[in-house]
Design an enzyme around this catalytic site. Structure first.
Site, PDB file in Angstrom:
ATOM      1  N   ARG A 112       0.854  -1.187   0.000  1.00  0.00           N
ATOM      2  CA  ARG A 112       0.000   0.000   0.000  1.00  0.00           C
ATOM      3  C   ARG A 112       0.886   1.232   0.000  1.00  0.00           C
ATOM      4  O   ARG A 112       1.795   1.344   0.831  1.00  0.00           O
ATOM      5  CB  ARG A 112      -0.921   0.014   1.229  1.00  0.00           C
ATOM      6  CG  ARG A 112      -2.046   1.022   1.119  1.00  0.00           C
ATOM      7  CD  ARG A 112      -2.805   1.193   2.425  1.00  0.00           C
ATOM      8  NE  ARG A 112      -2.121   2.125   3.312  1.00  0.00           N
ATOM      9  CZ  ARG A 112      -2.665   2.617   4.427  1.00  0.00           C
ATOM     10  NH1 ARG A 112      -3.875   2.235   4.797  1.00  0.00           N
ATOM     11  NH2 ARG A 112      -1.992   3.456   5.178  1.00  0.00           N
ATOM     12  N   TYR A 171      -2.742  11.937   5.844  1.00  0.00           N
ATOM     13  CA  TYR A 171      -3.043  10.626   6.414  1.00  0.00           C
ATOM     14  C   TYR A 171      -2.107   9.559   5.839  1.00  0.00           C
ATOM     15  O   TYR A 171      -1.836   9.529   4.640  1.00  0.00           O
ATOM     16  CB  TYR A 171      -4.495  10.214   6.111  1.00  0.00           C
ATOM     17  CG  TYR A 171      -4.712   8.736   6.334  1.00  0.00           C
ATOM     18  CD1 TYR A 171      -4.906   8.240   7.612  1.00  0.00           C
ATOM     19  CD2 TYR A 171      -4.639   7.845   5.269  1.00  0.00           C
ATOM     20  CE1 TYR A 171      -5.039   6.883   7.831  1.00  0.00           C
ATOM     21  CE2 TYR A 171      -4.783   6.474   5.474  1.00  0.00           C
ATOM     22  CZ  TYR A 171      -4.979   6.007   6.757  1.00  0.00           C
ATOM     23  OH  TYR A 171      -5.091   4.665   6.954  1.00  0.00           O
ATOM     24  N   ASP A 221      -4.961   3.974  -0.053  1.00  0.00           N
ATOM     25  CA  ASP A 221      -6.067   4.302   0.849  1.00  0.00           C
ATOM     26  C   ASP A 221      -6.436   5.774   0.696  1.00  0.00           C
ATOM     27  O   ASP A 221      -5.647   6.655   1.027  1.00  0.00           O
ATOM     28  CB  ASP A 221      -5.659   4.013   2.291  1.00  0.00           C
ATOM     29  CG  ASP A 221      -6.819   4.166   3.266  1.00  0.00           C
ATOM     30  OD1 ASP A 221      -7.940   4.503   2.829  1.00  0.00           O
ATOM     31  OD2 ASP A 221      -6.598   3.939   4.475  1.00  0.00           O
ATOM     32  N   HIS A 271      -9.117   7.002   2.266  1.00  0.00           N
ATOM     33  CA  HIS A 271      -9.528   7.274   3.651  1.00  0.00           C
ATOM     34  C   HIS A 271     -10.752   8.176   3.747  1.00  0.00           C
ATOM     35  O   HIS A 271     -10.790   9.125   4.533  1.00  0.00           O
ATOM     36  CB  HIS A 271      -8.370   7.839   4.481  1.00  0.00           C
ATOM     37  CG  HIS A 271      -8.375   7.345   5.893  1.00  0.00           C
ATOM     38  ND1 HIS A 271      -8.670   8.151   6.963  1.00  0.00           N
ATOM     39  CD2 HIS A 271      -8.151   6.113   6.400  1.00  0.00           C
ATOM     40  CE1 HIS A 271      -8.617   7.445   8.079  1.00  0.00           C
ATOM     41  NE2 HIS A 271      -8.297   6.203   7.766  1.00  0.00           N
ATOM     42  N   GLU A 304      -8.890   2.091  -1.754  1.00  0.00           N
ATOM     43  CA  GLU A 304      -9.567   1.824  -0.480  1.00  0.00           C
ATOM     44  C   GLU A 304     -10.357   3.031   0.031  1.00  0.00           C
ATOM     45  O   GLU A 304      -9.870   4.164  -0.040  1.00  0.00           O
ATOM     46  CB  GLU A 304      -8.504   1.413   0.544  1.00  0.00           C
ATOM     47  CG  GLU A 304      -9.011   1.093   1.926  1.00  0.00           C
ATOM     48  CD  GLU A 304      -7.876   0.741   2.863  1.00  0.00           C
ATOM     49  OE1 GLU A 304      -8.022   0.974   4.074  1.00  0.00           O
ATOM     50  OE2 GLU A 304      -6.827   0.250   2.381  1.00  0.00           O
ATOM     51  N   GLU A 345     -13.561  -1.245   6.814  1.00  0.00           N
ATOM     52  CA  GLU A 345     -12.897  -1.371   8.108  1.00  0.00           C
ATOM     53  C   GLU A 345     -13.688  -0.719   9.241  1.00  0.00           C
ATOM     54  O   GLU A 345     -13.501  -1.070  10.416  1.00  0.00           O
ATOM     55  CB  GLU A 345     -11.483  -0.788   8.065  1.00  0.00           C
ATOM     56  CG  GLU A 345     -11.403   0.720   7.973  1.00  0.00           C
ATOM     57  CD  GLU A 345      -9.957   1.203   7.907  1.00  0.00           C
ATOM     58  OE1 GLU A 345      -9.597   2.047   8.737  1.00  0.00           O
ATOM     59  OE2 GLU A 345      -9.209   0.737   7.035  1.00  0.00           O
ATOM     60  N   ARG A 380     -13.500  -5.051   3.757  1.00  0.00           N
ATOM     61  CA  ARG A 380     -12.359  -4.967   4.671  1.00  0.00           C
ATOM     62  C   ARG A 380     -12.755  -5.081   6.138  1.00  0.00           C
ATOM     63  O   ARG A 380     -12.027  -4.652   7.033  1.00  0.00           O
ATOM     64  CB  ARG A 380     -11.591  -3.662   4.424  1.00  0.00           C
ATOM     65  CG  ARG A 380     -11.037  -3.550   3.002  1.00  0.00           C
ATOM     66  CD  ARG A 380      -9.933  -2.516   2.911  1.00  0.00           C
ATOM     67  NE  ARG A 380      -8.786  -2.897   3.699  1.00  0.00           N
ATOM     68  CZ  ARG A 380      -8.406  -2.290   4.809  1.00  0.00           C
ATOM     69  NH1 ARG A 380      -9.080  -1.270   5.302  1.00  0.00           N
ATOM     70  NH2 ARG A 380      -7.334  -2.695   5.459  1.00  0.00           N
ATOM     71  N   GLU A 387      -4.174  -7.120   5.392  1.00  0.00           N
ATOM     72  CA  GLU A 387      -3.253  -6.041   5.769  1.00  0.00           C
ATOM     73  C   GLU A 387      -2.321  -6.520   6.875  1.00  0.00           C
ATOM     74  O   GLU A 387      -2.734  -7.251   7.780  1.00  0.00           O
ATOM     75  CB  GLU A 387      -4.055  -4.836   6.251  1.00  0.00           C
ATOM     76  CG  GLU A 387      -3.209  -3.625   6.602  1.00  0.00           C
ATOM     77  CD  GLU A 387      -4.063  -2.423   6.974  1.00  0.00           C
ATOM     78  OE1 GLU A 387      -3.529  -1.301   6.945  1.00  0.00           O
ATOM     79  OE2 GLU A 387      -5.262  -2.607   7.293  1.00  0.00           O
ATOM     80  N   TRP A 395     -11.628  12.878   7.868  1.00  0.00           N
ATOM     81  CA  TRP A 395     -10.182  12.666   8.050  1.00  0.00           C
ATOM     82  C   TRP A 395      -9.714  11.470   7.237  1.00  0.00           C
ATOM     83  O   TRP A 395      -8.659  11.493   6.629  1.00  0.00           O
ATOM     84  CB  TRP A 395      -9.875  12.443   9.528  1.00  0.00           C
ATOM     85  CG  TRP A 395      -8.473  11.983   9.773  1.00  0.00           C
ATOM     86  CD1 TRP A 395      -7.308  12.704   9.582  1.00  0.00           C
ATOM     87  CD2 TRP A 395      -8.054  10.704  10.256  1.00  0.00           C
ATOM     88  NE1 TRP A 395      -6.206  11.946   9.906  1.00  0.00           N
ATOM     89  CE2 TRP A 395      -6.656  10.711  10.318  1.00  0.00           C
ATOM     90  CE3 TRP A 395      -8.750   9.544  10.627  1.00  0.00           C
ATOM     91  CZ2 TRP A 395      -5.904   9.603  10.762  1.00  0.00           C
ATOM     92  CZ3 TRP A 395      -8.025   8.452  11.061  1.00  0.00           C
ATOM     93  CH2 TRP A 395      -6.612   8.477  11.136  1.00  0.00           C
TER      94      TRP A 395
END
Length: 402
Positions: free
Chosen positions: A147, A159, A210, A212, A236, A262, A283, A339, A402
């Site tokens: 990643r 991030y 990602d 995010h 992601e 996630e 995820r 991951e 975020w």
């Protein structure tokens, strides 16, 4: 056999972890991860005040019945605190069942579907040149998937990128710190990073990124299309997932695969995304989605719709959760990727375990149960430290995801 005691242990060997240890009247113990990054004490209190008293005297072999008891019996269902607590109990009971049976948990889940669990590493750096070097280091360590996260020119922090080359840990202050975000700068920069990575490392390395949750659907569609030449394994969390319909718009504009989940707590959170084939990887993870029992429900549903697993596995999950995830990963038919962020030496000492990394794969322990434990005496040397996740604001001060 009956549950005689259950202890909630909070420890901070570099970052906070919450663990539930269940003890039977025959001396068999099981452990479950109950860590919720930035909200650890909320789960600890829920376990101590509401769950542990209800466990005493129950048959630890009745895993499904206990799951239903904690889920349906609470009336106030779902949510990250409740489901993380349920996951801790469920995981600990699977650990006990494996020890009683004399088998590793994956054997109780149907046995091996593969020889090893393919994991991906993180390559994080502030500049493109530095992230290329970090990708190279991860490839040298044997990872087959990486990643990639980089800083964005014009932004002080981003991030996924740590300061000073340290391991990335976003929960960095007792009161949430604030970062500044610019979607325009980000979209202009990221495709060029992946162009450089592909040029240097060729077509075989699996690459991930990602987002995010920081884009709108049409912005995510633009990014996905711009990344198509670089053949990402997944993009992601492109948008906040409260609105599943947003993923339909992304699908209309790009063939870059999408991973999400996630922050999901249940099969109902991802049902529409799976059944309408709006994502490619789900995820969800053991600790935040109700334990091994419920995670299997999610992955079983996903397997009907060509959606594969891609469980979250950052260091905000303890080795107890990673061990449990590996047993699930090894057994399910629709495994995708796992991951993997290695824990610190201090954390590994607090949570002695038998899983191992070799040649791009993680292998769960062959010991009965999960193959991981908690050294309570050592854990007590690392007291809890308040740590919260950051918040994001746009350049004009507007609060942003975020």
């Amino acid at each position: 056999m009956r549950i005689a005691a259950a202890r909630v242990i909070v420890t901070c060997p570099g970052r906070n972890f919450v663990t539930l240890k269940v003890v039977t009247d025959e001396g068999v113990t099981g452990v479950g991860d109950a860590t919720l990054n930035g909200r650890e004490l909320a789960v600890a209190a829920y376990l101590r005040e509401h769950v542990v008293p209800a466990l005493i005297g129950r048959d630890p072999a009745r895993i499904e019945d206990t799951w239903q008891y904690l889920y349906k019996g609470a009336y106030w269902r779902r949510g990250p605190v409740t489901m993380t607590a349920v996951a801790a109990v469920d995981t600990a009971l699977w650990d006990i069942k494996g020890k009683v049976a004399g088998l590793p948990v994956y054997q109780l889940l149907g046995g091996r579907s593969r020889e090893g669990v393919t994991v991906y590493a993180h390559a994080n750096a502030a500049t493109t040149a530095d992230v290329l070097a970090e990708v190279g280091r991860q490839v040298e360590r044997g990872y087959r998937a990486v990643r990639v996260q980089t800083g964005v020119p014009g932004l002080a922090t981003t991030y996924g990128v740590s300061a000073g080359g340290r391991t990335y840990e976003p929960a960095d202050a007792a009161v949430p710190s604030e970062a500044t975000w610019s979607t325009r700068r980000y979209l202009a920069h990221v495709p060029s990073v992946f162009r450089r990575v592909r040029e240097e490392f060729g077509p075989e390395l699996m690459l991930l990124h990602d987002v995010h949750h920081r884009l709108t659907p049409i912005e995510a569609a633009r990014l996905g299309r711009a990344l198509e030449p670089y053949d990402l394994t997944w993009m992601e969390d492109p948008v906040p997932a409260e609105l599943p319909e947003g993923f339909r718009l992304i699908r209309q504009h790009t063939t870059t695969p999408i991973a999400v989940g996630e922050v999901f707590n249940s099969v109902w959170d991802c049902r529409q995304l799976i059944t309408e084939q709006l994502i490619d990887y789900v995820r969800t993870t053991v600790v935040h989605a109700g334990g091994i029992t419920h995670l299997r429900r999610i992955f079983d549903l996903a397997s009907l719709y060509h959606v594969r697993s891609g469980s979250h596995g950052a260091t905000d999950l303890s080795p107890v959760c990673l061990a449990a995830a590996l047993h699930v990963d090894l057994s399910i038919p629709n495994f995708g990727l796992q991951e993997h962020m290695p824990h610190t030496a201090e954390t590994d000492a607090v949570f002695p375990h038998g899983y191992r990394f070799a040649d791009g794969y993680l292998h769960p322990s062959e010991e009965p149960g999960l193959g991981v434990d908690l050294d309570e005496e050592l854990a007590a040397r690392y007291p809890y430290r308040a740590a919260s996740l950051p918040v994001n604001r746009l350049e004009d001060g507007t609060l942003h995801s975020w």
